[in-house]
Scaffold this active site. Structure first.
Site, PDB file in Angstrom:
ATOM      1  N   CYS A   1      27.116  42.773  58.267  1.00 42.81           N
ATOM      2  CA  CYS A   1      26.448  42.302  60.182  1.00 42.81           C
ATOM      3  C   CYS A   1      27.809  42.290  60.775  1.00 42.81           C
ATOM      4  CB  CYS A   1      25.616  41.884  60.450  1.00 42.81           C
ATOM      5  SG  CYS A   1      24.746  41.972  58.463  1.00 42.81           S
TER       6      CYS A   1
ATOM      7  N   ARG B   1      27.721  36.602  47.001  1.00 43.56           N
ATOM      8  CA  ARG B   1      26.802  35.600  47.804  1.00 43.56           C
ATOM      9  C   ARG B   1      27.226  34.803  46.454  1.00 43.56           C
ATOM     10  NH1 ARG B   1      22.249  38.585  51.205  1.00 43.56           N
ATOM     11  NH2 ARG B   1      23.479  39.779  52.399  1.00 43.56           N
TER      12      ARG B   1
ATOM     13  N   GLN C   1      25.687  47.511  49.172  1.00 42.94           N
ATOM     14  CA  GLN C   1      24.700  47.403  50.110  1.00 42.94           C
ATOM     15  C   GLN C   1      25.058  48.461  50.921  1.00 42.94           C
ATOM     16  OE1 GLN C   1      24.719  43.651  52.496  1.00 42.94           O
ATOM     17  NE2 GLN C   1      22.667  43.122  51.444  1.00 42.94           N
TER      18      GLN C   1
ATOM     19  N   ASP D   1      24.072  49.655  53.466  1.00 42.22           N
ATOM     20  CA  ASP D   1      23.923  49.359  54.613  1.00 42.22           C
ATOM     21  C   ASP D   1      24.309  49.856  56.255  1.00 42.22           C
ATOM     22  OD1 ASP D   1      23.094  47.060  55.946  1.00 42.22           O
ATOM     23  OD2 ASP D   1      25.139  45.677  55.660  1.00 42.22           O
TER      24      ASP D   1
ATOM     25  N   HIS E   1      24.042  49.818  60.661  1.00 44.46           N
ATOM     26  CA  HIS E   1      23.176  48.843  62.177  1.00 44.46           C
ATOM     27  C   HIS E   1      23.787  50.237  63.207  1.00 44.46           C
ATOM     28  CE1 HIS E   1      25.299  45.907  59.363  1.00 44.46           C
ATOM     29  NE2 HIS E   1      24.477  44.845  59.670  1.00 44.46           N
TER      30      HIS E   1
ATOM     31  N   LYS F   1      12.931  40.277  60.593  1.00 43.94           N
ATOM     32  CA  LYS F   1      13.072  40.652  59.571  1.00 43.94           C
ATOM     33  C   LYS F   1      11.690  41.576  59.015  1.00 43.94           C
ATOM     34  CE  LYS F   1      14.117  38.425  55.505  1.00 43.94           C
ATOM     35  NZ  LYS F   1      14.975  37.586  54.672  1.00 43.94           N
TER      36      LYS F   1
ATOM     37  N   HIS G   1      19.103  46.289  62.205  1.00 47.91           N
ATOM     38  CA  HIS G   1      20.089  46.221  60.457  1.00 47.91           C
ATOM     39  C   HIS G   1      19.083  47.066  59.659  1.00 47.91           C
ATOM     40  CE1 HIS G   1      22.018  42.235  61.744  1.00 47.91           C
ATOM     41  NE2 HIS G   1      21.370  42.220  62.938  1.00 47.91           N
TER      42      HIS G   1
HETATM   43 ZN   LIG Z   1      22.894  43.610  59.568  1.00 45.84          ZN
END
Ligand SMILES: [Zn+2]
Length: 590
Positions: free
Chosen positions: A278, A307, A325, A327, A329, A413, A459
């Protein structure tokens, strides 16, 4: 005798059978120290410390007295007693006696007896053993367990048992467990050579073998195509970054426990392995000025993150320390956020539909009302984000539940929870409508009046991480991936030596079409070659003998055993191409 047909809440049965197990152990072993039990998902675990070696057939031997107690409808007797009476009763059972000291201020205890066994139990048990169905319980296995988990203390024999309301419920449970074991992604991943772990590389850091990488590549290719069609653009950002970025984003200190410790470089500058993409995507937006005319901007990246999961939490591909991921945005004006969020949910539905995932729901994770310090303090921002999120969820029509305490520090979330074929739930995708990070990063765009306005950010990650999502898919398909995802799509089997040249020609042509063809399985019998292909879960086996050579044909066997029969090779090529282009779930060739 009480009626065994009417089921009781199953925990009552489990506690009762646990006590019966202690009774049976005293009958069979005579001198044995009881360690008590705890309930498990499907039954209980009882800890015993026999004075002498109990023998390998202990479970069988315990079955006799348990069955006898049920047949004799032995009564359970429970009564409230004072500390001294309890201590007297438990005098020869030191591990049970020790529990009195765990609660030194407690004056009254509930003591239960069945046959030769005794225990301190606050929760209900049955009135008599006849309420238990002897054919609805099974002593499953024995393992070792230290008293109170402490290796310096005595090691018990831990009896694991599963207990149900009825024999049918037990049967169904045992079947589901067998199925879950057969579908376990770690077992299948090993058998199909998809991924591996190496202690020298590090726990929780999977190595993707060539066949596993095929699945990653195909998923990613599909995600890129899909996201392009849905208006996303791709970006790329680094895996390592200055700690400063996470101070700016507010992830430090909130997220510090889940991050790898900082790497210090020259001049004392600290770097971190990135735990999420992010902040980088915020930085990409901030790299250029934007006008309202460009919005929404949807930035996508299959981004690697790291992580520091605790070693005890690591589990196959489901919990790892390095993952990639799916991912993205989305940056848009606040008044487009609801519509964009609805589109994100529709994208989830589209993806899960295509993969044949029917069983899923959403969880809306809100703040923990008891612990507001974990979250940023702008109340109006929270309310706006919660309202818009809920509206989008309602419009999507996908079932959802609410959970208090799961929100991120920067906003509520929405988790998509997928139920695997074995009935296990996996949270694979997390989505957020976020007004906080754009504020932290000072993001803006020029609006219609040429004023600076702050964008909202969404997200999203429908396919979660490669690691967890592929782990889920392995279990979902039990390793039998749809043809477009299958590491090897076609195996070619010549019947005899004379047929090898045609088998080669077939194989080469398919390879040039972009198909994934296994090595030609010559030398073995046709039956053995088919069995091998079936074990590797290869969707199509082409058998070629004299008839096929003469007519430039192939005989097609589908995974699972169905025969599609002989067909001209060019027909097969075309039909296979269509199956794969459509990303069909089945092996249909029409
Ligand atoms: Zn994010």
């Amino acid at each position: 005798m009480t009626d065994p047909i009417h089921p009781r809440p199953v925990d009552i049965l489990r506690r009762s059978v646990a006590m019966l197990t202690a009774h049976a152990a005293l009958e069979v072993l005579g001198d044995v120290r009881l360690g008590g039990f705890h309930l498990t998902d499907d039954g209980f675990a009882y800890d015993l410390l026999p004075a002498a070696h109990a023998g390998g057939d202990l479970l069988d031997r315990l079955g006799g007295p348990i069955g006898d107690a049920i047949a004799a409808d032995l009564p359970f007797e429970c009564e409230a007693v004072g500390r001294d009476a309890a201590a007297a009763e438990l005098a020869d059972q030191p591990f049970l006696l020790a529990r009195l000291d765990d609660e030194p201020d407690r004056s009254e205890w509930r003591l239960c007896r069945i046959g030769r066994a005794v225990d301190l139990i606050d929760d209900p048990v049955v009135a008599a053993a006849g309420e238990i169905h002897a054919a609805a319980l099974r002593l499953v296995d024995i393992s070792g367990a230290y008293w109170r988990g402490d290796e310096s203390r005595p090691q018990f024999q831990r009896i694991h048992a599963t207990v149900w309301e009825s024999p049918a419920a037990l049967e169904a449970h045992l079947e589901a467990r067998e199925e879950a074991r057969a579908r376990d992604h770690r077992v299948i991943g090993e058998r199909l050579d998809l991924f591996a772990f190496d202690p020298a590389v590090g726990a929780g850091l999977p190595l993707w073998l060539p066949d596993g990488q095929v699945v990653r590549d195909e998923l990613e290719r599909w995600a890129v195509e899909t996201e392009r069609a849905w208006g996303y653009q791709r970006i790329a950002t680094p895996h390592i970054t200055r700690s400063e970025l996470y101070e700016l984003s507010g992830h430090l200190p909130y997220f510090a426990d889940d991050m790898y410790p900082p790497i210090e470089t020259e001049g004392g500058v600290e770097y971190r392995l990135r735990p999420m993409n992010c902040p980088h995507h915020m930085a990409v937006f901030a790299a250029r000025p934007h006008s309202y005319r460009e919005l929404p901007l949807r930035y996508a990246e299959y981004g690697a993150v790291y992580r520091f999961e605790r070693s005890g939490e690591l589990s196959g591909l489901m919990r790892v320390r390095g993952m990639t991921q799916n991912d993205a945005h989305i940056f848009c004006p606040l008044d487009q956020a609801r519509e964009e969020f609805i589109a994100v949910m529709q994208l989830h539905e589209y993806c899960y539909d295509l993969l044949g995932i029917e069983n899923y729901h959403m969880v809306l994770a809100l703040r923990d009302p008891e612990n507001r310090a974990k979250y940023h303090g702008d109340e109006e921002m929270w309310e706006t984000a919660e309202r818009l999120t809920r509206e989008a969820m309602e419009v999507s029509g996908i079932e959802y539940e609410e959970e208090h305490g799961g929100a991120a520090h920067y906003g509520p979330k929405v988790d998509f929870v997928l139920r695997s074929a074995t009935g296990r739930d996996y949270g694979v995708s997390t989505n957020q409508l976020d007004l906080y990070l754009p504020m932290r990063f000072g993001l803006w765009f020029a609006n219609e009046r040429n004023e600076r306005e702050r964008p909202a950010v969404i997200h999203r990650a429908p396919l979660g991480s490669h690691e967890r999502f592929i782990g889920f898919l392995i279990e979902h398909y039990a390793g039998a991936f749809p043809p477009w995802l299958a590491p090897v799509q076609v195996a070619v089997v010549p019947v005899g030596e004379d047929h090898v040249p045609w088998a080669r020609e077939v194989s080469d042509a398919l390879f040039n079409d972009g198909r994934r063809v296994g090595p030609i399985l010559e030398g073995a019998t046709v039956g053995a070659a088919i069995a091998h292909a079936e074990k590797r879960r290869i969707p199509f086996v082409l058998v070629v003998g004299s008839r096929e050579v003469d007519s430039r044909a192939v005989s097609v066997r589908l995974r699972g055993g169905d025969q599609a029969g002989a067909m001209a090779f060019d027909d097969f090529r075309r039909k296979l191409g269509a199956n794969i282009a459509d990303r069909r779930l089945d092996t249909g060739l029409d």
